[in-house]
Scaffold this active site. Structure first.
Site, PDB file in Angstrom:
ATOM      1  N   SER A   1       0.817  -1.212   0.000  1.00 15.56           N
ATOM      2  CA  SER A   1       0.000   0.000   0.000  1.00 15.56           C
ATOM      3  C   SER A   1       0.862   1.278   0.000  1.00 15.56           C
ATOM      4  O   SER A   1       1.543   1.563  -0.966  1.00 15.56           O
ATOM      5  CB  SER A   1      -0.958  -0.045   1.193  1.00 15.56           C
ATOM      6  OG  SER A   1      -1.922   0.970   1.124  1.00 15.56           O
TER       7      SER A   1
ATOM      8  N   LYS B   1      -0.599  -4.220  -3.120  1.00 19.42           N
ATOM      9  CA  LYS B   1      -1.884  -3.728  -2.611  1.00 19.42           C
ATOM     10  C   LYS B   1      -2.055  -2.284  -3.073  1.00 19.42           C
ATOM     11  O   LYS B   1      -1.454  -1.376  -2.518  1.00 19.42           O
ATOM     12  CB  LYS B   1      -1.915  -3.834  -1.084  1.00 19.42           C
ATOM     13  CG  LYS B   1      -3.311  -3.707  -0.467  1.00 19.42           C
ATOM     14  CD  LYS B   1      -3.747  -2.283  -0.270  1.00 19.42           C
ATOM     15  CE  LYS B   1      -5.066  -2.188   0.480  1.00 19.42           C
ATOM     16  NZ  LYS B   1      -5.548  -0.795   0.593  1.00 19.42           N
TER      17      LYS B   1
ATOM     18  N   ASP C   1       9.916   5.676 -10.162  1.00 19.68           N
ATOM     19  CA  ASP C   1       9.463   6.208 -11.450  1.00 19.68           C
ATOM     20  C   ASP C   1      10.032   7.586 -11.748  1.00 19.68           C
ATOM     21  O   ASP C   1      10.137   7.990 -12.909  1.00 19.68           O
ATOM     22  CB  ASP C   1       7.929   6.268 -11.484  1.00 19.68           C
ATOM     23  CG  ASP C   1       7.303   4.893 -11.682  1.00 19.68           C
ATOM     24  OD1 ASP C   1       8.057   3.901 -11.706  1.00 19.68           O
ATOM     25  OD2 ASP C   1       6.068   4.811 -11.811  1.00 19.68           O
TER      26      ASP C   1
END
Length: 544
Positions: free
Chosen positions: A301, A326, A312
């Protein structure tokens, strides 16, 4: 005859329809007299209608409220693994976890041999102010005996926790004192710590362990980063292994401290939820640091949002194993009885467009068996065993290839370390002998251990006391006989764990982590990378 039938057949059909309408209306008109709801209730109210029918017409008396409580989780199981119902009785604990504090007396305890033993006393808490000490045994709470009767953790927590300002009576047994010591403790706000520890691994590398994302995590994290920065940290290893996630805004604010203005942090989107985007404001207090993030299969999460945002945007090196996967957003809807529904309303997406969420179309049971399946398929040991689809191929800001499909794949894979496992070690672990010995040893040598202030001082002392030999003898009394072959394979792991747990009992996590890092393969890899004289871009180029 055939002609007559053709003439009268339409008339007979019409009469039948009229009779059916009359009969239906007649039955419906009788329904209220029988205590039944209208049989023409709209389809959307079918569940309510069934409950009303059971309540008003069932042969026996039924507690329909209990039926509803049991039915809701069953319905939610048909949706996704993370939509969940929280009964009113559990809401306090859930809220405490997210808010980062609870009302209590301020002790950490363990239950050993049916005895509640205080492991640590929270600094500044109610118990410390009254003189309760590590090693004390809690015998009774509010005249309820809790020793020697198979007491459970949940029972003790329920007795000790309570609203701030309320009082609780606790009877303590302390070594060297014959009589019980009675304390009347006024409960206070006890913080749930999110950042377990921060320290310097070497002159230029800091380490910060974040165990959850709660309301106060950002403040704790900034304090930890400030601490290692003041000590000269040029790079920081942020450990998110085992972190299950939590509060979205905590992780957004933390990531904001590393990214350039306008960099995308995360976005959410769902069938009924418009896309919502979170971008960096340019605060970037720690943009000058080389960042290494540790993850494993239990990082989930918010941990994955943090990791995905840095990966990224090419702002951090990710080390470890693929994270849990998740990436579903829950919205909590409260009910008037104090319960709540956490309904999944959207998905999380990393800046490159990857969906964090792993598939769950084969059902909840298979979903939670995924980690076991990873182990069976060899994913925890070999990065090449993980298959990625080209349809889920994405690029980072700098053009590196990353893949979606569930979880975050690290830049540098570190397999699960099983090289030190042996049958001897397995038996010791199954009986939790290292943990129990460490507690007993600390309890028996507390006065001398209290004189030692650093992890290295504790290690030197324990080696001088031949603590490993003491443990081997202790294990033998517990049914695990000495094994030379087992010790040759697992001896270093066992000895390091012993010293780390004793240090934790003596001086807290500040003692545990610097010692356990000696056998932590993932952390050792991050330390190795941080020691290389390369820029972040150069280290990332290897993974391009």
């Amino acid at each position: 005859m055939k002609k007559k039938i053709n003439i009268y057949l339409p008339l007979l059909i019409a009469l039948a329809i009229i009779g059916g309408i009359y009969l239906g209306n007649h039955l419906n008109s009788q329904a209220p007299r029988l205590g039944l709801p209208s049989l023409t209730a709209p389809k959307s109210n079918k569940l309510s209608m069934i409950i009303d029918l059971i309540s008003n017409a069932y042969v026996d008396s039924v507690a329909t409220g209990e039926l509803v409580e049991e039915a809701i989780p069953t319905i939610l199981k048909k949706l996704d693994p993370h939509s969940t119902y929280i009964p009113a009785r559990d809401m306090q604990e859930v809220n405490e976890e997210m808010q980062g504090n609870f009302g209590g007396i301020g002790v950490q305890f363990t239950i050993y041999n049916d005895t509640v033993q205080v492991v640590d006393v929270i600094s500044g808490g109610p118990s410390q102010k009254l003189g309760i000490q590590p090693g004390d045994r809690i015998v009774a709470v509010n005249d309820s005996l809790i020793a020697g009767n198979g007491v459970k953790n949940e029972t003790v927590m329920n007795l000790l926790r309570g609203e701030k300002g309320t009082r609780v009576n606790v009877d303590i047994k302390r070594k060297g004192i014959n009589d019980l010591i009675a304390y009347e403790i006024t409960r206070g706000d006890i913080p749930i710590i999110s950042v377990d520890v921060d320290y310097m691994i070497n002159d230029s590398t800091g380490y910060v362990k974040v165990s959850r994302f709660a309301e106060k995590t950002y403040t704790e994290f900034m304090k930890a980063m400030t601490n290692v920065d003041a000590l000269g940290a040029q790079q920081v290893i942020i450990d998110l292994r085992g972190n299950p996630g939590g509060y979205l805004m905590a992780v957004v604010k933390m990531v904001n401290e590393f990214l350039d203005e306008g960099d995308l942090i995360v976005y959410t989107e769902g069938h009924s939820q418009a896309r919502k985007t979170y971008t960096a404001t340019g605060k970037a207090s720690w943009a000058d640091k080389r960042i290494f993030v540790l993850i494993d299969e239990y990082s989930a999460s918010a941990s994955e949002i943090f990791t995905g945002a840095l990966q990224d945007n090419d702002k951090g090196i990710i080390v470890g194993r693929r994270s849990f996967g998740k990436g579903l957003v829950q919205e909590q809807i409260p009910f008037t009885d104090g319960s709540a529904l956490r309904l999944t309303v959207a998905r999380y997406y990393t800046p490159s467009g990857r969906c964090i969420q792993k598939p769950y179309d084969e059902g909840t049971e298979e979903y939670y068996h995924d980690l076991m399946n990873r182990a069976v398929h060899g994913e925890l040991e070999e990065a090449d065993s993980i298959q990625f689809s080209d349809t889920l191929r994405y690029e980072t800001k700098g053009g590196r290839i990353v893949y979606g499909g569930g979880g975050i794949m690290p830049d540098y894979f570190v397999p699960l370390d099983t090289t030190g496992y042996s049958d001897y070690y397995s038996k010791i672990t199954q009986k939790a002998l290292v943990y129990h010995f460490a507690f007993d040893y600390t309890d028996s040598h507390r006065a001398e251990l209290e004189q030692l202030k650093t992890p290295q001082e504790i290690v030197n002392h324990l080696k001088g006391e031949n603590v490993m030999d003491q443990f081997i003898s202790y294990a033998a009394t517990k049914g695990v006989k000495r094994s030379e072959s087992g010790l040759s394979v697992s001896g270093k792991i066992i000895e390091t764990q012993l010293m780390a747990y004793i240090a934790r009992n003596a001086i807290g996590d500040e003692g545990f982590y610097p010692i356990i890092q000696q056998i932590d393969k993932t952390l050792r890899k991050a330390i190795e990378l941080s020691g290389e004289n390369q820029t972040l871009s150069q280290l990332l180029a290897v993974t391009k």
